[in-house]
Design an enzyme around this catalytic site. Sequence first.
Site, PDB file in Angstrom:
ATOM      1  N   ASN A   1       0.949  -1.441  -0.128  1.00  0.00           N
ATOM      2  CA  ASN A   1      -0.124   0.067   0.094  1.00  0.00           C
ATOM      3  C   ASN A   1       1.116   1.257   0.008  1.00  0.00           C
ATOM      4  O   ASN A   1       1.504   1.619   1.054  1.00  0.00           O
ATOM      5  CB  ASN A   1      -0.822  -0.004   1.326  1.00  0.00           C
ATOM      6  CG  ASN A   1      -1.741   1.142   1.378  1.00  0.00           C
ATOM      7  OD1 ASN A   1      -1.951   1.917   0.376  1.00  0.00           O
ATOM      8  ND2 ASN A   1      -2.897   1.031   2.289  1.00  0.00           N
TER       9      ASN A   1
ATOM     10  N   ARG B   1      -2.522  -1.972  -3.725  1.00  0.00           N
ATOM     11  CA  ARG B   1      -3.606  -1.425  -3.307  1.00  0.00           C
ATOM     12  C   ARG B   1      -3.634  -0.178  -4.303  1.00  0.00           C
ATOM     13  O   ARG B   1      -2.541   0.585  -4.309  1.00  0.00           O
ATOM     14  CB  ARG B   1      -3.782  -0.850  -1.807  1.00  0.00           C
ATOM     15  CG  ARG B   1      -5.211   0.035  -1.689  1.00  0.00           C
ATOM     16  CD  ARG B   1      -5.100   0.440  -0.116  1.00  0.00           C
ATOM     17  NE  ARG B   1      -6.462   0.891  -0.070  1.00  0.00           N
ATOM     18  CZ  ARG B   1      -6.746   2.177   0.763  1.00  0.00           C
ATOM     19  NH1 ARG B   1      -5.664   2.404   1.589  1.00  0.00           N
ATOM     20  NH2 ARG B   1      -8.067   2.451   1.014  1.00  0.00           N
TER      21      ARG B   1
ATOM     22  N   HIS C   1     -12.699   2.433  -0.104  1.00  0.00           N
ATOM     23  CA  HIS C   1     -12.698   1.371   0.902  1.00  0.00           C
ATOM     24  C   HIS C   1     -13.495   0.306   0.605  1.00  0.00           C
ATOM     25  O   HIS C   1     -13.994  -0.764   1.198  1.00  0.00           O
ATOM     26  CB  HIS C   1     -13.541   1.992   2.178  1.00  0.00           C
ATOM     27  CG  HIS C   1     -12.944   2.963   3.167  1.00  0.00           C
ATOM     28  ND1 HIS C   1     -13.581   3.713   3.777  1.00  0.00           N
ATOM     29  CD2 HIS C   1     -11.708   3.401   3.072  1.00  0.00           C
ATOM     30  CE1 HIS C   1     -12.939   4.782   4.369  1.00  0.00           C
ATOM     31  NE2 HIS C   1     -11.614   4.296   4.111  1.00  0.00           N
TER      32      HIS C   1
ATOM     33  N   ARG D   1     -12.329  15.153   7.569  1.00  0.00           N
ATOM     34  CA  ARG D   1     -13.023  15.469   6.311  1.00  0.00           C
ATOM     35  C   ARG D   1     -14.605  15.873   6.838  1.00  0.00           C
ATOM     36  O   ARG D   1     -15.160  15.337   7.675  1.00  0.00           O
ATOM     37  CB  ARG D   1     -12.935  14.382   5.268  1.00  0.00           C
ATOM     38  CG  ARG D   1     -11.602  14.172   4.804  1.00  0.00           C
ATOM     39  CD  ARG D   1     -11.779  13.200   3.620  1.00  0.00           C
ATOM     40  NE  ARG D   1     -10.689  12.446   3.233  1.00  0.00           N
ATOM     41  CZ  ARG D   1     -10.440  11.353   3.390  1.00  0.00           C
ATOM     42  NH1 ARG D   1     -11.366  10.217   3.523  1.00  0.00           N
ATOM     43  NH2 ARG D   1      -9.261  10.732   2.966  1.00  0.00           N
TER      44      ARG D   1
ATOM     45  N   GLU E   1      -7.880  -5.623   5.060  1.00  0.00           N
ATOM     46  CA  GLU E   1      -7.925  -5.148   3.744  1.00  0.00           C
ATOM     47  C   GLU E   1      -6.749  -5.959   2.941  1.00  0.00           C
ATOM     48  O   GLU E   1      -6.765  -6.302   1.867  1.00  0.00           O
ATOM     49  CB  GLU E   1      -7.730  -3.591   3.857  1.00  0.00           C
ATOM     50  CG  GLU E   1      -8.971  -3.027   4.228  1.00  0.00           C
ATOM     51  CD  GLU E   1      -8.862  -1.653   4.177  1.00  0.00           C
ATOM     52  OE1 GLU E   1      -8.425  -1.221   5.373  1.00  0.00           O
ATOM     53  OE2 GLU E   1      -9.125  -0.572   3.377  1.00  0.00           O
TER      54      GLU E   1
END
Length: 395
Positions: free
Chosen positions: A9, A90, A179, A240, A383
């Site tokens: 990643n 990823r 996601h 955010r 993940e």
Amino acid sequence: MSTTVLVINSGSSSIKYQLIEPEEGVVVASGLVERIGEAAGLLRHTFEGVDTRLTEPVADHGAGLRRVLELFAEVGPDLGAAGIVAVGHRVVQGGARYSGPALVDEKVLADIEELIPLAPLHNPPNLRGIQVARELLPDVPHVAVFDTAFFSDLPDAAATYALDREVAKRYRVRRYGAHGTSHQYVSRTAATVVGRPLEELRQVVLHLGNGASASAVVGGRAVDTSMGMTPLEGLVMGTRTGDIDPAVIFHLSRNAGFTIDEIDDLFNRRSGLKGLSGQNDMREVHALVADGDAGARLALDVYAHRLRKYVGAYAAVMGGLDVLSFTAGIGENDDIVRAEALRGLEFLGIELDAARNTGRLSEPKVVSTDGSRVTVLVVPTKEEQEIARQTVSLL
Ligand code: AMP
């Protein structure tokens, strides 16, 4: 000899990696390189319970990955002997094009580059990570696993913004989600935990980490998700805004003199929990609430209110709800947020069991009462394991 997949990643200033046996999801070794390009880079490599930590300058992603491979050689495991069959990468944005993992070739690299305008923060370092990994590990296949893939076939009604169709088409403005690897893993695992076929379940997955997103999943297929063209839309996040009236942008631009870049920074990095309470980490928010801080209390209330709204909306979208799963840093660890998010939703058949919900959970677990019509779960997301699984599924 067992086979392994190296999952990478690659972020703007970091590379995280895990060497995984995809069959059982066993993590053989893991680590990260942080502060790439800064004066003092950090490296961490974990193998057989031994943590190796180094502080040294890491010039760029190529240098970082080269050091990672040296650490594998020095500390172990030897990658050749570990049976590495592929590298899984990823990639955040795969556009509408990629509905599953893709074997990396020049065309895939060109597509990831072409999609940079839709993910300007993420796709460039993802691409860089693949390029350097291919140079350093040329003898194994490299696979791109897209964070958008699970949402690539959202129903048109959910994926489409009510925007001028020509503009939307020309500039590829639609809801792509993010996601997806986590939502896919958690919804599939949830079906196993409740012991029912995935095909017959209506599920909500709440991925609550520093970034946060909700999805509605019917029969294993995503039918809606809260992140939009970018990861800015939807739930309240660490830094955010999530959902906000776009006219706030016009207002700040026309009446307060903000530039577009300043608004981008405000919405993405200085809002959410941080904007409301001064802290982006939910643990710090709780500490402030315990001290009677009004801003932190409001942050928690706004956070939970948004979650409740999405759960209700997705139950309506799916015509009912069978399973609701919490995952990621906050979802897995924070019993207060889980309780607040579901407070007042008994009318939907959601009954949390206070004792079962208590504490941090690292294994999948039911946290609703036996009588609850909706089964509420905590499912720790994996993940990297999902990326490893999808990588070998392609080979
Ligand atoms: P993630 O992005 O999934 O790594 O999640 C990171 C976030 O999880 C952090 O910003 C924290 O707010 C939250 N978190 C981690 N551990 C806990 C905990 N024990 N209690 C509450 N929140 C936590």
